[in-house]
Design an enzyme around this catalytic site. Structure first.
Site, PDB file in Angstrom:
ATOM      1  N   CYS A   1      -1.431   6.182  -1.307  1.00  0.00           N
ATOM      2  CA  CYS A   1      -0.090   5.776  -1.003  1.00  0.00           C
ATOM      3  C   CYS A   1       0.704   5.846  -2.165  1.00  0.00           C
ATOM      4  CB  CYS A   1      -0.062   4.520  -0.526  1.00  0.00           C
ATOM      5  SG  CYS A   1      -0.444   4.200   1.288  1.00  0.00           S
TER       6      CYS A   1
ATOM      7  N   HIS B   1       5.638   2.306  -1.060  1.00  0.00           N
ATOM      8  CA  HIS B   1       5.538   0.928  -1.163  1.00  0.00           C
ATOM      9  C   HIS B   1       5.738   0.165  -2.598  1.00  0.00           C
ATOM     10  CE1 HIS B   1       1.397   0.273  -2.792  1.00  0.00           C
ATOM     11  NE2 HIS B   1       1.181   1.319  -2.135  1.00  0.00           N
TER      12      HIS B   1
END
Length: 537
Positions: free
Chosen positions: A441, A422
């Site tokens: 992440c 992301h």
């Protein structure tokens, strides 16, 4: 006893009876019986010998059996070149069994032992010596299935020497790692890397003993051509810069601090990294996809690979070096991106980081909505002091926008670990060389361009498509017409296609654990066989 084993192996009952009552007219001979008993506890072996009517695979007198024996012993003789534990194969015991096999029963047992030896070696060289997750729980991938029964079937039909050679991983990376291992063993045995640099700082214009040590190391490592210079000149500075680039360091041409530490790393330590990389390559001895996403956690970069070439690359941030935040290793498939995403806060972050503040001040973290089980926004005025980490009944999310924790786009490969790639508003982190800051992440430095690269595979106007959704401000899912495999990997030793190596720090300490486990299984850093191979080569 023989009748019971034959029944367990699904041999017809009439043959089982014949095996007990007579040998003169029965198809089941003492040789067959010996095979049946020796193979009884191994499902793949039992199935294979049933299919072949308990005929020999190795100990027959025909040319095929002879070739298989020779090919097996020859390939196992090269085990050390692949950093495999030679002690697992105990070829001395097998050779004694071959010499002592005087009766047909002995030969039957020997045939099964040779099959067992073949399967052990085939598994090690093609799928790895270790079970990844048992050594490092954060490695969520299983080693490739070794399909033992199919291996035996293929061997029985194939040209033995060619088939044995085909068991080795076929990737260019594996081949280059094997060569690098030989070079490092040579450096260890002949001391060609010389003495480490002693001075805390060496730079252009310097001279003296440490410049000579630096010169010799750079020559031995392949960064500097043969030279007798005793002065740190511009050529040596360029060599240092190339070294820094290959080791993920700040490129300034000065030897000091981290550069000096990496330069003084011994060839034995580098060899350990290469051994682990070879094992990791065996774990991934699978089709990775002509187009795929490759994220090497230790390198802090994410790449899109097309037909073996880097199609797009960007810096990344990975999970912090804390046990519950490390980014795991696994492979999955990216099938969509979300433009203008919501950020749904993980439960661990809610109760571990946000709830203590909410208990003191219900209006803390006002950028986040607090949501009940019906999807409604909760009135903060009632307070949250009555809730514990266990009893807090709400979820939390952040609306789309430039300050969203996920930035303006996320790339999804749905998995049970809730890991994805992301955007991020924290762009300053990409200026760091070591980028381990996230909750697990993977943040991207150039997420829009990453999206354009993915969409270019399915539209003539990838930027237009992406930006129309982005500028709308709406939370939008965009599917990939052809999902891409995603591989989250961890490599501290990486070969360069044009020659040479890159090395990265073992940031999570995973490779140290793998090396220790390999050595516990009997993998040596160097062996006599390697010396012979070097002298012969």
């Amino acid at each position: 006893m023989i009748a019971a084993i034959l029944r367990r192996l699904a041999v017809p009952a009439t043959l089982g009876a014949l095996a007990v009552t007579t040998q003169a007219t029965a198809q089941v001979t003492p040789f067959n019986q010996a095979i049946a008993v020796a193979a009884a506890e191994d499902e793949a072996l039992s199935a294979f010998y049933r299919e072949s009517n308990f005929e020999p695979l190795w100990v027959g007198n025909d040319a095929g059996d002879t070739a298989r024996r020779e090919a097996l012993l020859a390939v196992i003789g090269k085990a050390s070149l692949h950093a495999l534990p030679e002690g697992r194969y105990d070829t001395d015991r097998i050779r004694r069994m071959m010499a002592d096999a005087k009766t047909v029963r002995d030969r039957g047992k020997l045939d099964v032992e040779l099959s067992r030896l073949f399967l052990r070696f085939a598994s090690d060289i093609s799928t790895g010596v270790l079970e990844p997750n048992r050594v490092v729980p954060a490695i969520k991938r299983a080693s490739p299935e070794d399909k033992r029964l199919e291996l035996l079937r293929e061997l029985s039909r194939a040209r033995p020497h060619g088939f044995m050679d085909s068991l080795t991983p076929h990737s260019h990376e594996y081949t280059r790692l094997v060569r690098e291992r030989l070079r490092l063993v040579d450096a260890i045995q002949n001391g060609t890397w010389g003495e480490p640099v002693q001075a805390s700082r060496v730079e252009q214009g310097d001279s003296g003993a440490d410049v000579i040590r630096l010169r010799d190391r750079l020559i031995a490592m392949g960064y500097l051509g043969r030279s007798a210079t005793q002065v740190f000149d511009a050529t040596m500075r360029r060599a240092v810069e190339a070294f820094q680039l290959d080791h993920g360091l700040q490129v300034d041409g000065i030897v000091g601090g981290k550069t000096r530490e990496e330069l003084n790393t011994s060839p034995s330590e580098r060899l350990g990294s290469v051994l682990v990389a070879m094992e990791r390559e065996r774990w991934m001895n699978v089709d990775r996809g002509d187009r795929h996403i490759w994220v090497n956690l230790t390198d802090f970069h994410a790449q899109i690979i097309v037909d073996g070439e880097v199609f797009f690359e960007t810096k990344s941030v990975i999970g912090k070096n804390v046990s519950d935040r490390e980014t795991p290793e696994f492979s999955d498939e990216m099938d969509h991106m979300v433009i203008n995403p919501y950020w749904y806060v993980p439960r661990s972050i809610i109760v571990g980081e946000y709830l203590p503040n909410l208990r003191r001040n219900p209006y803390a973290h006002g950028q986040l909505d607090i949501i009940n089980s019906r999807g409604q926004i909760v009135n903060r005025g009632r307070g949250f002091s009555q809730f514990s980490a266990r009893s807090f009944p709400y979820s939390m999310r952040q609306k789309p926008g430039p300050q969203n924790a996920l930035g303006r786009v996320k790339f999804m490969f749905p998995n049970k670990y809730n890991i994805y790639l992301h955007d991020t508003p924290a762009q300053s982190l990409f200026q760091q060389n070591v980028r381990a800051f996230s909750h697990g992440c993977i943040r991207l430095d150039d997420p829009y361009e990453f999206g354009y690269a993915l969409l270019s595979m399915q539209t003539d106007d990838p930027e237009g498509l992406f930006n129309r959704h982005l500028n709308s401000g709406n939370n939008t899912r965009v599917n990939l017409d052809q999902p891409l495999p995603v591989h989250l990997v961890y490599r501290t030793a990486i070969s360069k296609p044009g020659g040479g190596m890159e090395y990265r720090d073992d940031i999570y300490g995973r490779d140290a654990r793998i090396l220790s486990a390999l050595q516990a299984e009997g993998v040596p850093l160097e062996t006599e066989n390697t010396r012979l191979a070097l002298s012969d080569g």
